[in-house]
Design an enzyme around this catalytic site. Structure first.
Site, mmCIF file in Angstrom:
data_model
loop_
_atom_site.group_PDB
_atom_site.id
_atom_site.type_symbol
_atom_site.label_atom_id
_atom_site.label_comp_id
_atom_site.label_asym_id
_atom_site.label_seq_id
_atom_site.Cartn_x
_atom_site.Cartn_y
_atom_site.Cartn_z
ATOM 1 C CE LYS A 1 42.014 48.547 43.317
ATOM 2 N NZ LYS A 1 42.548 47.195 43.589
ATOM 3 N N GLY B 1 36.859 42.817 35.707
ATOM 4 C CA GLY B 1 36.838 41.968 36.891
ATOM 5 C C GLY B 1 35.555 41.177 36.951
ATOM 6 C CB THR C 1 33.673 43.663 41.418
ATOM 7 O OG1 THR C 1 34.024 42.482 42.105
ATOM 8 C CG2 THR C 1 34.463 44.830 41.962
ATOM 9 C CD GLU D 1 35.857 44.238 28.133
ATOM 10 O OE1 GLU D 1 35.627 43.019 28.043
ATOM 11 O OE2 GLU D 1 35.689 45.034 27.212
ATOM 12 C CB CYS E 1 37.673 36.802 31.121
ATOM 13 S SG CYS E 1 38.678 37.500 29.820
ATOM 14 C CD GLU F 1 34.262 34.238 35.416
ATOM 15 O OE1 GLU F 1 34.150 34.997 36.387
ATOM 16 O OE2 GLU F 1 34.707 34.598 34.315
HETATM 17 P P1 NAD Z 1 37.423 41.319 41.111
HETATM 18 O O1 NAD Z 1 36.133 41.813 40.638
HETATM 19 O O2 NAD Z 1 37.497 40.678 42.439
HETATM 20 O O3 NAD Z 1 38.488 42.511 41.201
HETATM 21 C C1 NAD Z 1 38.846 43.265 40.066
HETATM 22 C C2 NAD Z 1 39.397 44.606 40.513
HETATM 23 O O4 NAD Z 1 38.357 45.347 41.152
HETATM 24 C C3 NAD Z 1 40.534 44.523 41.514
HETATM 25 O O5 NAD Z 1 41.467 45.536 41.238
HETATM 26 C C4 NAD Z 1 39.831 44.792 42.816
HETATM 27 O O6 NAD Z 1 40.693 45.320 43.805
HETATM 28 C C5 NAD Z 1 38.818 45.828 42.398
HETATM 29 N N1 NAD Z 1 37.651 45.972 43.266
HETATM 30 C C6 NAD Z 1 37.078 45.047 44.076
HETATM 31 N N2 NAD Z 1 36.017 45.578 44.708
HETATM 32 C C7 NAD Z 1 35.900 46.855 44.287
HETATM 33 C C8 NAD Z 1 34.996 47.910 44.570
HETATM 34 N N3 NAD Z 1 33.978 47.756 45.409
HETATM 35 N N4 NAD Z 1 35.163 49.095 43.951
HETATM 36 C C9 NAD Z 1 36.167 49.271 43.087
HETATM 37 N N5 NAD Z 1 37.075 48.313 42.774
HETATM 38 C C10 NAD Z 1 36.936 47.110 43.371
HETATM 39 O O7 NAD Z 1 37.969 40.388 39.955
HETATM 40 P P2 NAD Z 1 39.260 39.460 39.994
HETATM 41 O O8 NAD Z 1 38.932 38.321 40.892
HETATM 42 O O9 NAD Z 1 40.473 40.276 40.244
HETATM 43 O O10 NAD Z 1 39.349 38.969 38.469
HETATM 44 C C11 NAD Z 1 38.659 37.880 37.989
HETATM 45 C C12 NAD Z 1 37.436 38.313 37.223
HETATM 46 O O11 NAD Z 1 37.806 39.193 36.173
HETATM 47 C C13 NAD Z 1 36.743 37.164 36.556
HETATM 48 O O12 NAD Z 1 35.344 37.254 36.759
HETATM 49 C C14 NAD Z 1 37.067 37.348 35.081
HETATM 50 O O13 NAD Z 1 36.136 36.793 34.210
HETATM 51 C C15 NAD Z 1 37.144 38.820 34.968
HETATM 52 N N6 NAD Z 1 37.936 39.206 33.788
HETATM 53 C C16 NAD Z 1 37.277 39.646 32.662
HETATM 54 C C17 NAD Z 1 37.998 39.975 31.518
HETATM 55 C C18 NAD Z 1 37.307 40.457 30.273
HETATM 56 O O14 NAD Z 1 37.989 40.851 29.338
HETATM 57 N N7 NAD Z 1 35.980 40.447 30.199
HETATM 58 C C19 NAD Z 1 39.398 39.854 31.531
HETATM 59 C C20 NAD Z 1 40.026 39.395 32.680
HETATM 60 C C21 NAD Z 1 39.287 39.071 33.804
#
Ligand code: NAD
Length: 472
Positions: free
Chosen positions: A157, A210, A214, A232, A266, A367
């Site tokens: 997804k 993400g 979330t 992550e 991130c 963040e």
């Molecule tokens: P997000 O949490 O909004 O979304 C991430 C994913 O989760 C998307 O595919 C989204 O559609 C899905 N999602 C949202 N709500 C959900 C739910 N209730 N159930 C299941 N899936 C759901 O994050 P974003 O805005 O896309 O990405 C940015 C974030 O990702 C930042 O906080 C960043 O630090 C983090 N990130 C972390 C790493 C790491 O390696 N630790 C790497 C990249 C990004």
């Protein structure tokens, strides 16, 4: 349902119109993965055969590199050079896990005579893999490659904001010959299709990259059926610079560390923690160079940084900046959208530096995920370590010093999953990536990145069975 429009954040052009999956389609994807695992041929494939498939995927990625890089750039806004580097890294990840899939990880335990005791590593089963918008293809590969190497089936997804290259990757995996039902794609908004996947009883594992909140809701959704989870999450990453740091390199990496991909990384080095003796000279040079960063279309060769990913995301960055000013941070540069009319249609934001920041400010703790650098100062090593650890997150950090003893000492005391000494940003497929504290659970990359997708099974064989007579 109306189609979802996928937007180029540089000019808001529509690059694709896609159908979100319905709840029934998301359920069907889970059931297809379950059937392929329980009754399909895939879990019976030998490690070397799975490895050959991963290598074919790597070859197809190489062949399609320029097309994939272009899609990644128009979808995320990042520069084409960054997208090309991402694709190279994705290829390395598939090759690395092909290598691990080839190896027999079985461990023999010496129990004594008449016993053959072995620990074997089997796939977990059906995995749901959920990825963010900032490194769409890279983050997907960190999950898909080890999940395939271990013999799992999966539902992928991608973020609804930047799904294009994941769609293409799934096509390439099919072209490489993966059996039907092993890799299933579900598109759509996280809050809508996400819970269908993360609470499904047929799913054994959820791996998510993400945001923190979330991740917390995914943990809750997975709890009822006690799924394995790997998270992550975000970071608020310190970059500690001692007075004896190599000046040119430290300035250069501090800039890339925070402003690469408009800070939507991130592990971005958003918190500069600089020795008081170096502060004035170091910060002045950072401001001077930040003001020369060429913003523009990611496809244009002279652009060094692109826009933020969406209007909503820029609005969040703007709220954080306004709050920083209310809390008393000193704005040295940026803090607004660029004036250039050529950038007006994109979600651009100027590289921004705040001085006189304190650890209790929200701009230092939350963040932002944008091109915002905060500056704090220290005089003692203990103080630098305390500041570097004063965050709920624990993803990455760096220390700059000419004193190698001190560099290693400070690295040893930082509570972050990756620590760089006199560098900022590098990672390799062979070494684990992941977070301490609220930056996550589990590790991607390295051998641990494979172990996430495996169950250890102990097979104990008695070669000379005799009665025990316990109840004789
Ligand atoms: P997000 O949490 O909004 O979304 C991430 C994913 O989760 C998307 O595919 C989204 O559609 C899905 N999602 C949202 N709500 C959900 C739910 N209730 N159930 C299941 N899936 C759901 O994050 P974003 O805005 O896309 O990405 C940015 C974030 O990702 C930042 O906080 C960043 O630090 C983090 N990130 C972390 C790493 C790491 O390696 N630790 C790497 C990249 C990004």
């Amino acid at each position: 349902m109306p189609k979802r429009e996928i937007i180029n954040p540089f000019n808001q052009a529509i690059i694709a119109k896609l159908d979100d999956a319905t709840e029934e389609e998301a359920r069907a994807a889970v059931l297809a993965a379950r059937a392929a695992f329980d009754a399909g041929e895939w879990p019976q494939w030998t490690g070397p055969r799975r490895a050959a498939l991963l290598r074919r995927v790597a070859e197809l990625l190489v062949r399609n590199k320029s097309d994939l890089a272009r899609w990644e750039t128009v979808d995320t806004g990042k520069t084409i050079v960054e997208s090309e580097i991402d694709i190279d890294d994705v290829v390395s990840v598939f090759r690395y896990y092909a290598g691990l899939a080839e190896q027999d990880h079985t461990r023999t335990v010496d129990v004594g005579p008449n016993v053959v005791s072995k620990v074997v590593y089997e796939p977990v089963g059906v995995c749901v893999l959920i990825t963010p918008w900032n490194y769409p293809l890279l983050q997907a590969s960190w999950k898909i490659a080890p999940a395939l190497a271990a013999g799992n089936t999966m539902v992928v997804k991608p973020s609804e904001v930047t799904p294009m290259t994941t769609i293409k990757l799934v096509e390439l995996i099919e072209e490489a010959g993966v059996p039907a039902g092993v890799v299933n794609l579900v598109l759509g908004a996280g809050p809508e299709v996400g819970p269908v996947l993360t609470s499904a009883p047929e799913v054994d594992l959820v791996s998510f990259t993400g945001g923190l909140s979330t991740g917390q809701s995914i943990m809750r959704a997975a709890a009822d059926t006690v799924k394995k989870i790997a998270l992550e999450l975000g970071g608020k990453n310190p970059n500690i610079v001692f007075a004896d740091a190599p000046f040119e390199a430290a300035v250069d990496h501090a800039l890339t560390g925070v402003f690469l991909h408009a800070g939507q990384v991130c592990s971005a080095g958003t918190r500069l923690i600089v020795h008081a003796d170096l502060h004035d000279e170091f910060v002045a040079e950072l401001v001077r160079r930040a003001e020369t960063i060429q913003l523009g279309n990611g496809l244009a060769p002279d652009s060094r940084s692109g826009p933020l990913v969406s209007a909503e995301h820029r609005a969040k960055v703007e709220r954080h900046v306004a709050q920083a000013i209310v809390e008393g941070a000193t704005l040295l540069t940026g803090g607004r959208r660029p004036d250039d009319p050529n950038l007006a249609a994109g979600f651009f934001y100027l590289p921004t530096i705040f001085d006189n920041c304190r650890r209790d400010m929200s701009i230092v703790q939350e963040e932002t995920f944008g091109p915002i650098l905060t500056v704090e100062t220290f005089t003692e090593e203990d103080e630098a370590v305390a500041l570097g650890n004063d965050t709920d997150y624990g993803l990455a950090g760096a220390v700059w010093t000419a004193d190698r003893e001190r560099g290693r000492r400070v690295a040893g005391r930082l509570r972050h999953g990756t620590v760089w000494i006199n560098d900022f940003g590098p990672y390799v497929p062979q070494a684990e990536w992941g977070g301490f504290k609220r930056s996550g659970i589990g590790r991607e990359l390295g051998p641990s990145g494979l172990a996430e997708y495996q169950e250890a099974k102990h097979v104990y064989e008695n070669t000379d069975p005799q009665p025990e007579n316990w109840f004789a």
